[in-house]
Design a protein around this motif. Structure first.
Motif, PDB file in Angstrom:
ATOM      1  N   LEU A 106       0.843  -1.190   0.000  1.00 37.06           N
ATOM      2  CA  LEU A 106       0.000   0.000   0.000  1.00 37.06           C
ATOM      3  C   LEU A 106       0.880   1.242   0.000  1.00 37.06           C
ATOM      4  N   LEU A 107       0.550   2.178  -0.871  1.00 39.65           N
ATOM      5  CA  LEU A 107       1.262   3.447  -0.933  1.00 39.65           C
ATOM      6  C   LEU A 107       0.334   4.517  -0.357  1.00 39.65           C
ATOM      7  N   ARG A 108       0.791   5.168   0.700  1.00 36.31           N
ATOM      8  CA  ARG A 108      -0.030   6.170   1.374  1.00 36.31           C
ATOM      9  C   ARG A 108       0.296   7.559   0.813  1.00 36.31           C
ATOM     10  N   VAL A 109      -0.751   8.263   0.413  1.00 31.64           N
ATOM     11  CA  VAL A 109      -0.610   9.612  -0.143  1.00 31.64           C
ATOM     12  C   VAL A 109      -1.265  10.591   0.826  1.00 31.64           C
ATOM     13  N   THR A 110      -0.484  11.582   1.272  1.00 27.88           N
ATOM     14  CA  THR A 110      -0.980  12.561   2.249  1.00 27.88           C
ATOM     15  C   THR A 110      -0.931  13.957   1.655  1.00 27.88           C
ATOM     16  N   ARG A 111      -2.060  14.630   1.599  1.00 23.79           N
ATOM     17  CA  ARG A 111      -2.114  16.013   1.123  1.00 23.79           C
ATOM     18  C   ARG A 111      -1.593  16.953   2.206  1.00 23.79           C
ATOM     19  N   SER A 112      -0.843  17.936   1.807  1.00 24.48           N
ATOM     20  CA  SER A 112      -0.365  18.938   2.755  1.00 24.48           C
ATOM     21  C   SER A 112      -1.553  19.678   3.371  1.00 24.48           C
ATOM     22  N   SER A 113      -1.443  19.958   4.663  1.00 30.67           N
ATOM     23  CA  SER A 113      -2.546  20.634   5.371  1.00 30.67           C
ATOM     24  C   SER A 113      -2.800  22.039   4.832  1.00 30.67           C
ATOM     25  N   THR A 114      -1.826  22.612   4.133  1.00 32.95           N
ATOM     26  CA  THR A 114      -1.989  23.975   3.602  1.00 32.95           C
ATOM     27  C   THR A 114      -2.314  23.975   2.112  1.00 32.95           C
ATOM     28  N   SER A 135       0.247   8.728 -18.279  1.00 33.53           N
ATOM     29  CA  SER A 135       0.710   7.641 -17.413  1.00 33.53           C
ATOM     30  C   SER A 135       0.543   8.056 -15.960  1.00 33.53           C
ATOM     31  N   GLY A 136       0.602   7.060 -15.083  1.00 31.22           N
ATOM     32  CA  GLY A 136       0.609   7.364 -13.666  1.00 31.22           C
ATOM     33  C   GLY A 136      -0.690   7.021 -12.952  1.00 31.22           C
ATOM     34  N   VAL A 137      -0.654   7.260 -11.646  1.00 31.50           N
ATOM     35  CA  VAL A 137      -1.777   6.999 -10.741  1.00 31.50           C
ATOM     36  C   VAL A 137      -2.423   8.336 -10.369  1.00 31.50           C
ATOM     37  N   THR A 138      -3.735   8.398 -10.410  1.00 36.68           N
ATOM     38  CA  THR A 138      -4.451   9.585  -9.951  1.00 36.68           C
ATOM     39  C   THR A 138      -5.198   9.252  -8.663  1.00 36.68           C
ATOM     40  N   VAL A 139      -4.943  10.033  -7.630  1.00 35.51           N
ATOM     41  CA  VAL A 139      -5.611   9.875  -6.343  1.00 35.51           C
ATOM     42  C   VAL A 139      -6.407  11.147  -6.063  1.00 35.51           C
ATOM     43  N   SER A 140      -7.696  11.007  -5.785  1.00 37.92           N
ATOM     44  CA  SER A 140      -8.554  12.159  -5.480  1.00 37.92           C
ATOM     45  C   SER A 140      -8.701  12.302  -3.972  1.00 37.92           C
ATOM     46  N   PHE A 141      -8.557  13.538  -3.493  1.00 38.02           N
ATOM     47  CA  PHE A 141      -8.706  13.806  -2.067  1.00 38.02           C
ATOM     48  C   PHE A 141     -10.151  14.164  -1.752  1.00 38.02           C
ATOM     49  N   GLY A 142     -10.522  13.979  -0.486  1.00 39.37           N
ATOM     50  CA  GLY A 142     -11.846  14.375  -0.029  1.00 39.37           C
ATOM     51  C   GLY A 142     -11.774  15.685   0.730  1.00 39.37           C
ATOM     52  N   ASN A 143     -12.877  16.026   1.404  1.00 39.79           N
ATOM     53  CA  ASN A 143     -12.950  17.270   2.165  1.00 39.79           C
ATOM     54  C   ASN A 143     -12.402  17.079   3.569  1.00 39.79           C
ATOM     55  N   GLY A 144     -11.831  18.138   4.124  1.00 40.58           N
ATOM     56  CA  GLY A 144     -11.364  18.116   5.496  1.00 40.58           C
ATOM     57  C   GLY A 144     -10.074  17.334   5.671  1.00 40.58           C
ATOM     58  N   PRO A 145      -9.545  17.321   6.909  1.00 38.07           N
ATOM     59  CA  PRO A 145      -8.274  16.632   7.177  1.00 38.07           C
ATOM     60  C   PRO A 145      -8.313  15.147   6.861  1.00 38.07           C
ATOM     61  N   VAL A 146      -9.446  14.497   7.144  1.00 32.55           N
ATOM     62  CA  VAL A 146      -9.543  13.062   6.873  1.00 32.55           C
ATOM     63  C   VAL A 146      -9.452  12.793   5.380  1.00 32.55           C
ATOM     64  N   GLY A 147     -10.016  13.676   4.584  1.00 32.01           N
ATOM     65  CA  GLY A 147      -9.998  13.500   3.136  1.00 32.01           C
ATOM     66  C   GLY A 147      -8.631  13.699   2.521  1.00 32.01           C
ATOM     67  N   GLY A 148      -7.689  14.185   3.292  1.00 35.78           N
ATOM     68  CA  GLY A 148      -6.339  14.424   2.779  1.00 35.78           C
ATOM     69  C   GLY A 148      -5.426  13.219   2.884  1.00 35.78           C
ATOM     70  N   LEU A 149      -5.965  12.063   3.284  1.00 37.65           N
ATOM     71  CA  LEU A 149      -5.167  10.850   3.406  1.00 37.65           C
ATOM     72  C   LEU A 149      -5.795   9.753   2.558  1.00 37.65           C
TER      73      LEU A 149
END
Length: 326
Positions: free
Chosen positions: A55-63, A118-132
């Motif tokens: 599993l590759l974990r992608v984390t959006r920056s809080s800012t 090419s590549g993987v696209t990951v969509s984020f959700g709303n709020g802090p939880v959606g950023g992981l």
């Protein structure tokens, strides 16, 4: 008038540099593996590829306002063949796929910038939880790669581009470091067989001896499979002579050579790591001294030779074939 223009130019350049540093220090997303997902054990003698899901974990920056990120993985260790390699001496030709879309290429060798094809696209959700978010990946290492027992480290790089909707944020960035570290261990392995795989006993049969004939040599092939160099100890039951029994005092003396090197009873030879995965086929040659066979009574003369193989990972290693150990 010229001086203010020069000063204004310097101020603008300084401001631009500061903005670039801030962008580099604060990426819109970071990438890492979870736990020991990329700790891999590999044996070049397994008949099937080594397959490791992770599993590759992608984390959006809080800012960051990013709603999605697109990324590819890059192999940082170049091989002479231009294929990806795990570590400086690990297996060549491994691959990584994204299980979310089997048609997308997500892994490349060398420098490359992510694009729309090419590549993987990951969509984020709303709020802090959606950023992981996580992406399911799988690493495949082909079977039978020529690698010796060792530990190989490969730090995968990530080229990525963040988006707000369909609009890119800034320019593609690259993540380096050990967040995506492949820790591969090639285990020590040794196997040997006589004539055919799975056989550890054999026979050298000289047949009837002509008392008027000269010395006779016969051989048997011994194949060694190893991820390490190894020692071979040669031992005989009846003192390097064919005898009627263990207690017989007279017999037919013989000499031995293993891999072309003279080997007396109790001697040890040191051999380099054989070719992987084919192994090394080496002859045990036995030469009878027929000088006084005419003085022996008729009968069946025999002896037993035992070869004991011991892999080792330290000390001097012969650069060519086997050598007598001193």
């Amino acid at each position: 008038m010229n001086v203010p223009k020069i000063l204004l130019g310097l101020v603008a350049a300084t401001t631009l540099t500061a903005a670039n540093v801030a962008h580099a220090d604060s990426p819109c997303a970071t990438f890492e593996t979870i736990g020991t997902d990329l700790d891999v054990v590999y044996s070049p003698y397994l008949p099937t590829p080594t397959v490791r899901p992770f599993l590759l974990r992608v984390t959006r920056s809080s800012t960051s306002p990013a709603t999605s990120v697109r990324f590819i993985l890059l192999d940082a260790t170049h091989s002479a063949t231009g294929n990806p390699r795990i570590g400086p001496a690990g297996p060549i030709g491994y691959d990584i796929r994204w299980l979310g879309n089997t048609g997308q290429t997500v892994f490349f060798e060398g420098n490359r910038v992510v694009d729309q094809n090419s590549g993987v696209t990951v969509s984020f959700g709303n709020g802090p939880v959606g950023g992981l978010r996580t992406a399911s990946m799988v690493m495949t290492i082909p079977a039978g790669k020529p690698v010796a027992a060792s530990r190989q480290i490969e730090n995968l790089e990530v080229s990525f581009q963040c988006y707000v909707g369909n609009t890119p944020i800034g320019v593609p960035a690259t993540q380096m470091g050990n967040q995506l570290q492949v820790d591969l261990r090639v285990l020590p392995y040794f196997g040997a067989y006589i004539d055919s795989a799975g056989t550890n006993t054999g026979r050298i049969d000289f047949g009837p001896l002509d008392v008027a004939g000269g010395n006779r040599t016969s051989s048997i092939a011994v194949t060694s499979l190893s991820t390490l160099p190894y020692d071979v100890q040669v031992q005989t039951v009846r003192g390097s002579a064919l005898r009627l029994s263990d207690t017989a005092t007279d017999g037919i003396p013989y000499t031995m050579r293993f891999a072309g090197v003279a080997a007396a009873n109790g001697s040890t030879l040191r051999c380099p790591t054989p070719p992987i995965p084919s192994g090394a086929s080496q002859n045990l040659d036995v030469t009878l001294d027929n000088s006084h066979t005419r003085d022996l009574r008729a009968g069946r003369y025999s002896d037993t030779i035992t070869l004991t193989f011991t892999p080792y990972d330290r000390g001097s290693i012969p650069s060519g074939g086997c050598v007598a150990r001193r």
